[in-house]
Design a protein around this motif. Structure first.
Motif, PDB file in Angstrom:
ATOM      1  N   PHE A 191     -35.834  -3.511   5.067  1.00  0.00           N
ATOM      2  CA  PHE A 191     -35.036  -2.395   4.356  1.00  0.00           C
ATOM      3  C   PHE A 191     -36.020  -1.186   4.412  1.00  0.00           C
ATOM      4  CE2 PHE A 191     -33.349   0.725   0.620  1.00  0.00           C
ATOM      5  CZ  PHE A 191     -31.992   1.019   1.304  1.00  0.00           C
ATOM      6  N   ASP A 192     -36.593  -1.178   3.678  1.00  0.00           N
ATOM      7  CA  ASP A 192     -37.927  -0.411   3.479  1.00  0.00           C
ATOM      8  C   ASP A 192     -38.173   0.231   4.567  1.00  0.00           C
ATOM      9  OD1 ASP A 192     -39.186  -3.279   3.698  1.00  0.00           O
ATOM     10  OD2 ASP A 192     -40.409  -3.440   2.650  1.00  0.00           O
ATOM     11  N   TRP A 195     -35.955   2.659   6.107  1.00  0.00           N
ATOM     12  CA  TRP A 195     -36.015   3.812   5.448  1.00  0.00           C
ATOM     13  C   TRP A 195     -37.085   4.782   6.349  1.00  0.00           C
ATOM     14  CZ3 TRP A 195     -34.508   3.751  -0.508  1.00  0.00           C
ATOM     15  CH2 TRP A 195     -34.139   5.334  -0.561  1.00  0.00           C
ATOM     16  N   TYR A 228     -21.128   1.065   4.201  1.00  0.00           N
ATOM     17  CA  TYR A 228     -21.680   0.794   4.070  1.00  0.00           C
ATOM     18  C   TYR A 228     -22.812   0.077   5.021  1.00  0.00           C
ATOM     19  CZ  TYR A 228     -21.924   0.347  -1.084  1.00  0.00           C
ATOM     20  OH  TYR A 228     -21.036   0.321  -2.228  1.00  0.00           O
ATOM     21  N   LEU A 231     -25.502  -1.940   5.351  1.00  0.00           N
ATOM     22  CA  LEU A 231     -25.904  -2.296   3.443  1.00  0.00           C
ATOM     23  C   LEU A 231     -25.381  -2.909   3.166  1.00  0.00           C
ATOM     24  CD1 LEU A 231     -28.089   1.912   4.162  1.00  0.00           C
ATOM     25  CD2 LEU A 231     -28.435  -0.915   4.791  1.00  0.00           C
ATOM     26  N   GLU A 234     -26.970  -2.341  -3.497  1.00  0.00           N
ATOM     27  CA  GLU A 234     -28.374  -2.422  -4.258  1.00  0.00           C
ATOM     28  C   GLU A 234     -28.850  -1.424  -3.359  1.00  0.00           C
ATOM     29  OE1 GLU A 234     -27.443  -5.095  -3.847  1.00  0.00           O
ATOM     30  OE2 GLU A 234     -26.764  -5.621  -6.054  1.00  0.00           O
ATOM     31  N   GLU A 235     -28.915  -1.900  -1.999  1.00  0.00           N
ATOM     32  CA  GLU A 235     -29.658  -0.523  -0.972  1.00  0.00           C
ATOM     33  C   GLU A 235     -28.865   0.696  -0.904  1.00  0.00           C
ATOM     34  OE1 GLU A 235     -30.968  -4.064   2.104  1.00  0.00           O
ATOM     35  OE2 GLU A 235     -28.806  -2.901   2.448  1.00  0.00           O
ATOM     36  N   GLN A 238     -29.957   2.476  -4.062  1.00  0.00           N
ATOM     37  CA  GLN A 238     -31.145   3.394  -3.891  1.00  0.00           C
ATOM     38  C   GLN A 238     -31.286   4.370  -2.815  1.00  0.00           C
ATOM     39  OE1 GLN A 238     -34.620   0.906  -3.064  1.00  0.00           O
ATOM     40  NE2 GLN A 238     -33.634  -0.433  -2.657  1.00  0.00           N
ATOM     41  N   HIS A 562     -38.401   0.153  -4.650  1.00  0.00           N
ATOM     42  CA  HIS A 562     -37.377  -0.216  -5.298  1.00  0.00           C
ATOM     43  C   HIS A 562     -36.932   0.513  -6.529  1.00  0.00           C
ATOM     44  CE1 HIS A 562     -34.153  -3.595  -4.896  1.00  0.00           C
ATOM     45  NE2 HIS A 562     -34.285  -3.579  -5.949  1.00  0.00           N
ATOM     46  N   PRO A 564     -32.330  -0.049  -7.887  1.00  0.00           N
ATOM     47  CA  PRO A 564     -31.597  -0.564  -7.327  1.00  0.00           C
ATOM     48  C   PRO A 564     -30.097   0.156  -7.699  1.00  0.00           C
ATOM     49  CG  PRO A 564     -32.256  -2.093  -8.811  1.00  0.00           C
ATOM     50  CD  PRO A 564     -33.224  -1.207  -8.352  1.00  0.00           C
TER      51      PRO A 564
END
Length: 568
Positions: A191-192, A195, A228, A231, A234-235, A238, A562, A564
């Motif tokens: 995910f990071d 993004w 979503y 995703l 939590e993602e 963010q 991170h 969340p």
């Protein structure tokens, strides 16, 4: 990817586009700006395409009933000017597979505009692209998912290579989530990294300085709708917080972001200064398309140094003929005429000029002043409809001297910004992000009479190319400005504008000349799009060169922590 580093290929996402009154897939200023932008891109030969929705019905045709209140009509349109590409894409909404046909229009001097359409015979999903900004939260989210997720998928289906994605307002936010989903599939569901990659390609423009105009959604609803898009909670938090804020999410997802005037930039930065991980907000002031909004006869007279007032009187008579045809009201072309046409919203203060009728009424009743109003309220906005009903009462009270033109659209707007003598604009500062109707008027030699807000702070000079109400600009508490602004409005109108119009016609002509000279390049869509390429697109595109190596050489590049539980 486009190998021409100077001009990256841009996909421009917007919920509405105002290309022509015969294609009513727009509600107001945001859509008209988007339509002007696509026309400017075509004229400048910039590599751009538009992504939008083909709405089955007009935003609303709005008329006045026998009780003087607005009511809404929703005609269905065939859009013969729109081409079917033969391509469909699919979006999952509420667990259902939704087919979206891809249409295209390019016949209004615009770069190709691709439009998603769920109104397919036999489909139960036509409601998703039925009415612009209509219905409840589910309707809005479904349409935004079609625009964003479907928009990315149509690019892939058509094989259109794009370097950058420009979100014109937060409605397109789900395109960013689709880019993240694509990248996660390529990067072992990181995910990071996904993004970071999506962020490096996104440009965002915010238009709304009013807090209530920025969309917020409940996560349960987002999850239920399928927004979503792969995703997890939590993602999503963010990106957009809990509750999920579409504007805040767009600011976190974008590499560069901008407001639409210098004053709006100050307001937007203050509004969003507490948003973690937000990209900085710069300012690029809006402009309008000359070929659409400036009368050709006026442009020719300006270029040839001919009599502007004679051309203006021709435009004024055309406006008055339209009014007579539509309403039966006969206005006098020799009388000073103020125009006011806006979306019906309290902060725009459409009734401000009427708030001391004892002062105003003698000038109207003695044939020294005429006023023309127009505008629409959102179909579900009863307060907006009350505002229009109050203007209709003024129309009924003053006969031929005050007119409310129903069913405001691009056709009516063109007549007004060419045919009025003065363009009135008195919002509560700082809630007017830009206010492009005044630019259209200025390009036609119609003199602005305005609060110093939006684009006006960068353009008209008092007594030179228009008249300014400056009290609000000197005061910190804008909500206490009504009485002060009203006093200043009357003072400037009675002591400066009216004497100039009736007693110093040569000065009026000079001011018309100055108005056009001030507006036609500085506030044109041609200048605007060049500024976007110079300040937003090219620098962002050049930064993309580092994407493949930067995470390894510079581990902190575009670092995303991170977090969340970001909340608004």
């Amino acid at each position: 990817m486009n190998q021409n580093n100077s001009n990256p290929q841009v996909a421009y996402f917007c919920m509405e586009f105002g290309l022509s009154e015969e294609m009513p897939i727009y509600a107001g200023g945001l859509g008209v700006l988007a339509g002007d932008y696509l026309k400017a891109a075509r004229e400048a030969q910039f590599p751009m395409i538009g992504i939008g929705i083909l709405w089955a019905h007009d935003y609303t045709e709005q008329y006045i009933n026998g009780e003087g209140r607005p009511y809404d009509v929703y005609p269905e349109f065939d859009y013969p000017m729109v081409q079917d590409t033969g391509v469909s894409v699919h979006v999952n909404v509420r667990g259902e597979d939704v087919e979206c046909k891809v249409k295209m229009v390019d016949c209004y001097g615009n770069v190709p505009l691709y439009l998603l359409d769920t109104n397919i015979p036999g489909s139960s999903h036509g409601w998703m692209t039925n009415k612009l900004y209509g219905g409840a939260a589910q309707d809005r989210l479904a349409a935004e998912m079609i625009l964003g997720i479907g928009g990315i998928r149509l690019l892939r289906a058509l094989g259109l290579e794009v370097d950058l994605y420009h979100f014109n307002e937060g409605h397109a936010l789900f395109a960013g989530l689709e880019l993240i989903r694509e990248e996660m599939e390529k990067n072992d569901h990181r995910f990071d990294l996904a993004w970071k990659k999506a962020k490096s390609q996104i440009i965002f423009t915010t238009h709304t300085p009013v807090a209530a105009g920025n969309e917020i959604h409940d996560h349960n609803l987002l999850n239920y709708m399928g927004a979503y898009n792969g995703l997890n909670y939590e993602e999503m938090c963010q990106i957009g917080g809990d509750p999920f804020n579409m504007t805040a999410a767009s600011l976190r997802l974008s590499f560069k972001a901008n407001a639409v005037s210098k004053l709006h930039g100050h307001t937007a930065r203050k509004m969003w200064q507490e948003i973690p991980l937000s990209t900085p907000i710069i300012s690029i002031t809006n402009g309008v398309h000359e070929g659409t909004w400036q009368d050709k006869r006026m442009k020719e007279a300006f270029d040839r140094s001919e009599d502007l007032f004679a051309v203006h009187m021709t435009c004024k008579k055309e406006l008055f003929n339209y009014i007579a045809e539509k309403t039966g009201q006969v206005m006098d072309p020799e009388v000073l005429t103020l125009g006011f046409a806006r979306r019906a919203a309290p902060y725009k203060r459409s009734d401000l000029i009427f708030r001391n009728s004892d002062l105003l009424e003698p000038f109207i009743s003695h044939g020294k002043l005429q006023l023309i109003f127009s505008g629409k309220a959102h179909p579900n906005d009863q307060l907006g409809k009350d505002i229009i009903a109050d203007l209709v009462k003024m129309d009924q009270k003053y006969g031929n001297r005050v007119v409310f033109l129903e069913n405001y659209n691009m056709e009516v707007a063109k007549l007004l910004v060419r045919g009025c003598d003065v363009w009135l604009n008195n919002p509560r500062r700082p809630f007017e992000a830009s206010g492009t109707s005044g630019i259209k008027a200025a390009m036609n030699g119609v003199l602005n009479f305005s609060v110093v807000d939006g684009w006006v702070a960068e353009g008209p000079q008092h007594g030179v190319s228009g008249w300014l109400l400056e009290q609000a600009a000197r005061q910190s508490e804008v909500w206490d400005q009504d009485e002060k602004d009203l006093q200043e409005l009357y003072q400037v109108l009675f002591r400066e504008i009216m004497p100039t119009y009736y007693q110093d016609r040569e000065r009026w002509k000079e001011m018309m000349l100055s108005s056009i000279d001030m507006a036609q390049w500085q506030f044109s869509s041609a200048r605007m799009i060049r500024e976007y390429y110079d300040v937003m697109y090219r620098p962002t595109f050049q930064a993309l060169d580092y994407w493949e190596v930067a995470p390894y050489i510079y581990p902190g590049w575009l670092e995303i922590e991170h977090q969340p539980q970001i909340t608004q």
